[in-house]
Design a protein around this motif. Structure first.
Motif, PDB file in Angstrom:
ATOM      1  N   VAL A  23      53.870  75.898  86.463  1.00  0.00           N
ATOM      2  CA  VAL A  23      52.491  76.400  86.496  1.00  0.00           C
ATOM      3  C   VAL A  23      51.512  75.232  86.497  1.00  0.00           C
ATOM      4  CG1 VAL A  23      50.781  77.633  85.090  1.00  0.00           C
ATOM      5  CG2 VAL A  23      53.028  78.623  85.462  1.00  0.00           C
ATOM      6  N   HIS A  24      51.920  74.107  85.921  1.00  0.00           N
ATOM      7  CA  HIS A  24      51.054  72.933  85.813  1.00  0.00           C
ATOM      8  C   HIS A  24      51.089  72.053  87.058  1.00  0.00           C
ATOM      9  CE1 HIS A  24      50.385  73.825  81.577  1.00  0.00           C
ATOM     10  NE2 HIS A  24      51.663  74.123  81.536  1.00  0.00           N
ATOM     11  N   ASP A  25      51.945  72.375  88.021  1.00  0.00           N
ATOM     12  CA  ASP A  25      52.075  71.572  89.235  1.00  0.00           C
ATOM     13  C   ASP A  25      50.830  71.682  90.104  1.00  0.00           C
ATOM     14  OD1 ASP A  25      54.604  70.974  88.371  1.00  0.00           O
ATOM     15  OD2 ASP A  25      55.647  72.039  89.974  1.00  0.00           O
ATOM     16  N   ARG A  26      50.502  70.586  90.733  1.00  0.00           N
ATOM     17  CA  ARG A  26      49.402  70.582  91.701  1.00  0.00           C
ATOM     18  C   ARG A  26      49.913  70.383  93.120  1.00  0.00           C
ATOM     19  NH1 ARG A  26      45.422  66.572  88.606  1.00  0.00           N
ATOM     20  NH2 ARG A  26      47.405  65.695  88.045  1.00  0.00           N
ATOM     21  N   MET A  27      51.116  69.843  93.239  1.00  0.00           N
ATOM     22  CA  MET A  27      51.709  69.598  94.546  1.00  0.00           C
ATOM     23  C   MET A  27      52.615  70.784  94.902  1.00  0.00           C
ATOM     24  SD  MET A  27      54.202  66.367  95.563  1.00  0.00           S
ATOM     25  CE  MET A  27      53.109  65.215  94.792  1.00  0.00           C
ATOM     26  N   PRO A  28      52.591  71.224  96.148  1.00  0.00           N
ATOM     27  CA  PRO A  28      53.502  72.305  96.540  1.00  0.00           C
ATOM     28  C   PRO A  28      54.957  71.937  96.232  1.00  0.00           C
ATOM     29  CG  PRO A  28      51.888  71.901  98.265  1.00  0.00           C
ATOM     30  CD  PRO A  28      51.731  70.797  97.252  1.00  0.00           C
ATOM     31  N   PRO A  29      55.753  72.912  95.782  1.00  0.00           N
ATOM     32  CA  PRO A  29      57.131  72.620  95.354  1.00  0.00           C
ATOM     33  C   PRO A  29      57.985  71.954  96.428  1.00  0.00           C
ATOM     34  CG  PRO A  29      56.558  74.911  94.879  1.00  0.00           C
ATOM     35  CD  PRO A  29      55.408  74.314  95.608  1.00  0.00           C
ATOM     36  N   GLY A  30      57.849  72.371  97.677  1.00  0.00           N
ATOM     37  CA  GLY A  30      58.655  71.779  98.744  1.00  0.00           C
ATOM     38  C   GLY A  30      58.348  70.308  98.946  1.00  0.00           C
ATOM     39  N   GLN A  31      57.071  69.961  98.835  1.00  0.00           N
ATOM     40  CA  GLN A  31      56.687  68.559  98.975  1.00  0.00           C
ATOM     41  C   GLN A  31      57.207  67.740  97.799  1.00  0.00           C
ATOM     42  OE1 GLN A  31      52.516  67.958  99.806  1.00  0.00           O
ATOM     43  NE2 GLN A  31      52.464  69.685 101.226  1.00  0.00           N
ATOM     44  N   ALA A  32      57.062  68.271  96.595  1.00  0.00           N
ATOM     45  CA  ALA A  32      57.547  67.561  95.408  1.00  0.00           C
ATOM     46  C   ALA A  32      59.060  67.372  95.476  1.00  0.00           C
ATOM     47  CB  ALA A  32      57.149  68.316  94.143  1.00  0.00           C
ATOM     48  N   ARG A 101      55.066  64.361  87.906  1.00  0.00           N
ATOM     49  CA  ARG A 101      56.045  64.332  86.812  1.00  0.00           C
ATOM     50  C   ARG A 101      55.353  64.117  85.473  1.00  0.00           C
ATOM     51  NH1 ARG A 101      60.400  60.446  89.965  1.00  0.00           N
ATOM     52  NH2 ARG A 101      61.552  62.116  91.024  1.00  0.00           N
ATOM     53  N   GLY A 102      54.336  63.262  85.466  1.00  0.00           N
ATOM     54  CA  GLY A 102      53.589  63.010  84.231  1.00  0.00           C
ATOM     55  C   GLY A 102      52.872  64.254  83.728  1.00  0.00           C
ATOM     56  N   GLN A 103      52.324  65.033  84.661  1.00  0.00           N
ATOM     57  CA  GLN A 103      51.662  66.290  84.293  1.00  0.00           C
ATOM     58  C   GLN A 103      52.652  67.239  83.622  1.00  0.00           C
ATOM     59  OE1 GLN A 103      48.480  65.989  84.173  1.00  0.00           O
ATOM     60  NE2 GLN A 103      47.787  67.380  85.747  1.00  0.00           N
ATOM     61  N   ARG A 104      53.829  67.348  84.218  1.00  0.00           N
ATOM     62  CA  ARG A 104      54.861  68.230  83.660  1.00  0.00           C
ATOM     63  C   ARG A 104      55.269  67.748  82.262  1.00  0.00           C
ATOM     64  NH1 ARG A 104      58.937  68.555  88.808  1.00  0.00           N
ATOM     65  NH2 ARG A 104      57.590  69.768  90.174  1.00  0.00           N
ATOM     66  N   ALA A 105      55.532  66.441  82.145  1.00  0.00           N
ATOM     67  CA  ALA A 105      55.969  65.893  80.857  1.00  0.00           C
ATOM     68  C   ALA A 105      54.889  66.082  79.791  1.00  0.00           C
ATOM     69  CB  ALA A 105      56.338  64.418  81.004  1.00  0.00           C
ATOM     70  N   ALA A 106      53.636  65.885  80.176  1.00  0.00           N
ATOM     71  CA  ALA A 106      52.541  66.055  79.216  1.00  0.00           C
ATOM     72  C   ALA A 106      52.444  67.504  78.750  1.00  0.00           C
ATOM     73  CB  ALA A 106      51.217  65.600  79.837  1.00  0.00           C
ATOM     74  N   ALA A 107      52.619  68.449  79.658  1.00  0.00           N
ATOM     75  CA  ALA A 107      52.580  69.867  79.276  1.00  0.00           C
ATOM     76  C   ALA A 107      53.714  70.198  78.311  1.00  0.00           C
ATOM     77  CB  ALA A 107      52.660  70.749  80.530  1.00  0.00           C
ATOM     78  N   ILE A 108      54.901  69.657  78.588  1.00  0.00           N
ATOM     79  CA  ILE A 108      56.040  69.895  77.693  1.00  0.00           C
ATOM     80  C   ILE A 108      55.786  69.261  76.331  1.00  0.00           C
ATOM     81  CG2 ILE A 108      58.492  69.415  77.323  1.00  0.00           C
ATOM     82  CD1 ILE A 108      58.756  69.522  80.451  1.00  0.00           C
TER      83      ILE A 108
END
Length: 136
Positions: A23-32, A101-108
């Motif tokens: 939910v915290h992603d800003r980049m489309p999943p396929g691109q990431a 990745r940093g956004q995801r880690a920060a949310a966790i």
């Protein structure tokens, strides 16, 4: 709870967790995902990226073209087979992926701090090594 029930509970809970983190992603999943493969595995052909992501070649071509337009990947001829193009992550692509990745880690990390007590955080500290041992 037997091993099969535990395995199912892990599968469901990990899948739910991944969806909540995305939910915290800003980049489309396929691109990431494509950038992640290139970051971990080095330059790859579009066909190999498509195989790894289990998508059609045409879909991966669109993703690569979008990433190239954003300056996140560069295309070059394969030294072994000049008919093939290799896709490589650029510095801008690595920076975008690191930010994602940093956004995801920060949310966790926020959730761990806000929602868990110290004994629960201690269990989580051991969990990555345990999960890495599992090879289904």
């Amino acid at each position: 709870m037997d091993d099969l029930e535990l395995a199912e509970e892990l599968r469901v809970s990990i899948g739910d967790f991944v969806r909540r983190v995305r939910v915290h992603d800003r980049m489309p999943p396929g691109q990431a995902a494509a950038l992640g493969h290139l970051d971990r595995g080095g330059p790859l052909t579009i066909a190999e990226l498509a195989r790894r992501e289990q998508v059609r070649h045409q879909s991966m071509t669109r993703t690569v073209n979008l990433l190239e337009g954003l300056g996140r990947v560069a295309l070059r001829a394969d030294d072994r087979d000049a008919r093939q193009l290799l896709v490589a992550i650029t510095a801008a692509g690595r920076a975008a992926l690191d930010e994602e990745r940093g956004q995801r880690a920060a949310a966790i990390a926020r959730a761990m701090h806000d929602d868990l007590d110290e004994s629960e955080r201690e269990v989580l500290r051991r969990l990555p090594a345990i999960i890495r041992k599992l090879e289904p």
